[in-house]
Design a protein around this motif. Structure first.
Motif, mmCIF file in Angstrom:
data_model
loop_
_atom_site.group_PDB
_atom_site.id
_atom_site.type_symbol
_atom_site.label_atom_id
_atom_site.label_comp_id
_atom_site.label_asym_id
_atom_site.label_seq_id
_atom_site.Cartn_x
_atom_site.Cartn_y
_atom_site.Cartn_z
ATOM 1 N N VAL A 84 0.999 -1.287 0.016
ATOM 2 C CA VAL A 84 -0.332 -0.077 -0.092
ATOM 3 C C VAL A 84 0.897 1.277 0.106
ATOM 4 C CG1 VAL A 84 -1.883 -1.122 1.223
ATOM 5 C CG2 VAL A 84 -0.117 0.263 2.550
ATOM 6 N N ASP A 85 0.329 2.313 -0.346
ATOM 7 C CA ASP A 85 0.752 3.543 -0.433
ATOM 8 C C ASP A 85 0.792 4.426 1.012
ATOM 9 O OD1 ASP A 85 1.925 6.032 -0.817
ATOM 10 O OD2 ASP A 85 0.157 6.997 -2.151
ATOM 11 N N TRP A 86 1.977 4.347 1.756
ATOM 12 C CA TRP A 86 1.714 4.928 3.277
ATOM 13 C C TRP A 86 1.604 6.491 3.176
ATOM 14 C CZ3 TRP A 86 0.668 2.111 7.351
ATOM 15 C CH2 TRP A 86 0.725 0.746 7.173
ATOM 16 N N ASP A 87 1.828 7.093 2.068
ATOM 17 C CA ASP A 87 1.549 8.485 1.801
ATOM 18 C C ASP A 87 -0.053 8.835 1.877
ATOM 19 O OD1 ASP A 87 2.544 10.968 2.284
ATOM 20 O OD2 ASP A 87 2.504 11.378 -0.092
ATOM 21 N N PHE A 88 -0.719 7.824 1.853
ATOM 22 C CA PHE A 88 -2.230 8.049 1.732
ATOM 23 C C PHE A 88 -2.670 8.961 2.949
ATOM 24 C CE2 PHE A 88 -6.549 6.881 2.052
ATOM 25 C CZ PHE A 88 -7.020 6.771 0.769
ATOM 26 N N PRO A 89 -3.659 9.839 2.775
ATOM 27 C CA PRO A 89 -3.948 10.915 3.575
ATOM 28 C C PRO A 89 -4.938 10.414 4.739
ATOM 29 C CG PRO A 89 -5.056 11.246 1.651
ATOM 30 C CD PRO A 89 -4.408 10.394 1.254
ATOM 31 N N VAL A 95 -6.713 3.405 9.659
ATOM 32 C CA VAL A 95 -6.684 2.420 9.180
ATOM 33 C C VAL A 95 -6.985 1.008 9.851
ATOM 34 C CG1 VAL A 95 -4.564 0.741 8.491
ATOM 35 C CG2 VAL A 95 -4.471 3.544 7.834
ATOM 36 N N ILE A 135 -0.140 8.203 8.906
ATOM 37 C CA ILE A 135 0.596 7.099 8.605
ATOM 38 C C ILE A 135 1.938 7.194 7.841
ATOM 39 C CG2 ILE A 135 -1.377 5.517 8.627
ATOM 40 C CD1 ILE A 135 -1.498 5.570 5.695
#
Lengths: 249, 377
Positions: A84-89, A95, A135
């Protein structure tokens, strides 16, 4: 006998190339099982097809005697951290709350009781004070613990974890092992894709050796042998011998 | 300025154009947020280009230029383009970016051929289809705005309804799948909304620039917040603002096309956001790095002075700048940093080149050393 995970004749092909070939795996309930094998052995595919994410070419997967589609609420999944993209807002608590989306069902938003449950499982992984943290600001080990908390909040009987020890520090590794053993104590079944052969006998009670085909599976003391490892890992004999030397110490 | 605002409320055409552009901006911006997070920003570009032959075919089949007819044609073609990209990516070895490029150019080229063919027809009714290339917001009439309003409202409503599902689909779609949600269906639903948001903007902004209305507000919004809800909201606001701004600006300056003006305004918002947003903005990060560097240099020289002092009987013993220059590799020439230390009352100059620690300087240095080496002692 009622197996927690019962995989029979599972074959998965990716553009005619078999990723898994006629794989059988029976895991009794209350067991910690490591799934080991070289890169490209099909470990992730085994987990994903068990969870219905990949459609197998042949074979069947039963969870406690019933197909996965009927057992979703009793199964939890920890994907690879890097998937997954851990820069997701979003933040940590959000989560973890995602683990409850299955129970919530369509359109229903998580409320206070869901947040309380999520906080409880965050506490189980020692991350409760990170609940509101973005995150993107987590270390690799903390990301892994957040994913574990998301699986814990699912309150399942069977857990599939894809490389939970990948790139975590020693403290987190110990915390995760403790968590796995707690799950076993509660009678849960946990299947873990694992890379570090050295720690297999210490952390797990069952092991599956996989390289497209199943080489062996069963209790660690019975199947985690030099011969089986040699078959699984092919020519890398020096590596395997060094390992068995390390085990004798 | 006052005139402009009065115009906005009294001038019928301007009001219509501004309202339509604003609604469009809200719809495209909020959906763009999801596209950005799913790394599908360029899908918007492919869909809007793929819509062009749909417009031409709809006109050829019906002979009508009614917005609903053309939008329907655009929507079907755009959706087929998106579906083909998905099919090509999953069924062949062609990668996502190549599939996007192929569909974009094939559909757009086909659309241009059809447009040229239509223009050669001796039918006077064909005039105006060309405006779909770069958009013609000035031609918006009340029915168009009403259509945008209805479609946009449905899109926003569906985003709100499927909020939790779309969020997890964007963050971790496999996990959503294990929970029993049909991820392919949800994916198609989100893509369909995406297609709808794009085609309602084609008349205003045009095929070529429509993707900016999808990507730019979302990219700008991402800079300002770490919360999905706020990000989508901001993207909608930025989209609406540039819609209204573009309509007003182009009404003031004759021959300034509305669509490109809208895109210029939204690009300015992106530029400002990239530079000045807190935390993620370039300026903010530069300042933070500079401050962190300064703090490190101060600490380093302070510890050096302390080390020298501990080799002598008293803290007041003066030490040469030259020695400090040599001691610390990260601080470089110590002179500037020593002046900072003086301003902080942590060190005092004894003469032009010799310095010693103040009592506060000694305390601070001890704290720094404890912080750096605390675990070992």
């Amino acid at each position: 006998m009622d197996y927690a995970i019962d995989i029979r004749d599972l074959t998965v092909a990716y553009r005619e190339k078999p990723v898994l070939w006629d794989v059988d795996l029976q895991v009794p309930p209350g067991v910690l099982i490591a799934i080991v094998g070289p890169n490209g052995a099909g470990k992730t595919s085994l987990i994903k097809s068990s969870l219905g994410l990949i459609k197998p070419a042949a074979g069947s997967v039963l969870i406690h005697g019933r197909p996965y589609s009927e057992q979703r609420s009793t199964v939890a999944y920890v994907p690879q951290r890097g998937s997954v993209d851990w820069d997701f807002p979003t933040n940590v608590l959000d989560v973890v709350t995602m683990g409850l989306y299955g129970r919530l069902g369509w359109f229903k938003r998580p409320g206070k009781s869901e947040r309380i449950e999520a906080l409880k499982s965050l506490a189980q992984v020692g991350m409760e004070e990170y609940a509101t943290r973005q995150i993107s600001q987590l270390s690799g080990g903390q990301q892994q613990r957040v994913f574990l908390a998301r699986a814990l909040v699912q309150d399942a009987n069977v857990y599939f974890m894809d490389e939970p020890f990948q790139g975590v520090d020693a403290t987190t590794e110990r915390a995760i092992v403790e968590l796995l053993q707690n799950l076993r104590k509660q009678g849960k079944t946990v299947a873990v894709v694992h890379h570090d052969l050295q720690t297999v006998p210490e952390y797990f009670d069952h092991v599956m050796l996989l390289n497209v085909r199943r080489i062996a599976s069963g209790p660690v003391e019975e199947v985690f042998t030099e011969d089986n490892l040699r078959t699984t890992y092919g020519g890398r004999v020096a590596f395997v011998s060094a390992l068995s030397a390390a085990r004798k110490q | 300025m006052i005139d402009l605002l009065t115009n906005l409320f009294s001038d019928y055409t301007l009001r219509t154009v501004a309202l339509g552009s604003a609604l469009l901006g809200i719809t495209a911006g909020s959906l763009g947020g999801f596209a950005l997070l799913r790394r599908q920003s360029l899908l918007g570009d492919a869909i809007s280009h793929a819509a062009l032959p749909g417009i031409a075919i709809a006109f050829l089949l019906t002979g009508s230029k009614a917005p609903l007819v053309l939008i329907l044609g655009a929507g079907i073609a755009g959706w087929i383009g998106a579906a083909l990209i998905s099919v090509v990516t999953t069924q062949t070895r062609i990668k996502y970016d190549s599939a996007l490029g192929i569909m974009l150019s094939v559909f757009f080229g086909f659309g241009l051929v059809l447009l040229t063919y239509i223009q050669r027809q001796p039918d006077a009714n064909q005039a105006g289809l060309n405006s779909f290339l770069f958009g013609q917001a000035a031609a918006l009439i009340e029915q168009d705005v009403f259509l945008i309003f209805v479609i946009g409202s449905v899109v926003i409503l569906l985003i709100a309804l499927f909020w939790k599902e779309f969020k997890l689909l964007s963050f971790d779609s496999d996990f959503l799948g294990t929970l029993g949600y049909p991820i392919r269906t949800l994916d198609y639903l989100l893509t369909t909304l995406f297609v709808v948001a794009i085609v309602i903007g084609l008349q205003t902004v045009g095929v070529v620039l429509m993707s900016a209305m999808i990507i730019a507000p979302a990219a700008a919004a991402r800079q300002w917040t770490d919360r999905l809800g706020l990000m989508i909201f901001l993207a909608g606001i930025f989209g609406a603002f540039s819609g209204v701004g573009g309509a007003l600006t182009s009404s003031l300056i004759p021959a300034l096309p509305t669509g490109p003006t809208i895109v210029l305004i939204v690009s300015a918002i992106v530029l400002i956001s990239l530079l000045f947003a807190p935390n993620r903005g370039l300026v903010f990060r530069r300042v933070r790095d500079w401050q962190a560097g300064k703090r490190l240099r101060v600490d380093a020289v302070l510890v050096d002075l302390y080390t020298l002092a501990s080799q002598h009987s008293s803290a007041e013993y003066p030490h040469s700048e030259r020695v400090l220059d040599v001691m610390s590799s990260i601080s470089g020439p110590a002179h500037q940093t020593l002046k900072v230390l003086k301003d902080l009352d942590l060190a005092i100059p004894i003469d032009s080149t010799h310095w010693s620690l103040t009592p506060e300087g000694v305390l601070r240095a001890e704290r720094v050393i404890e912080r750096q080496f605390g675990g070992d002692s």
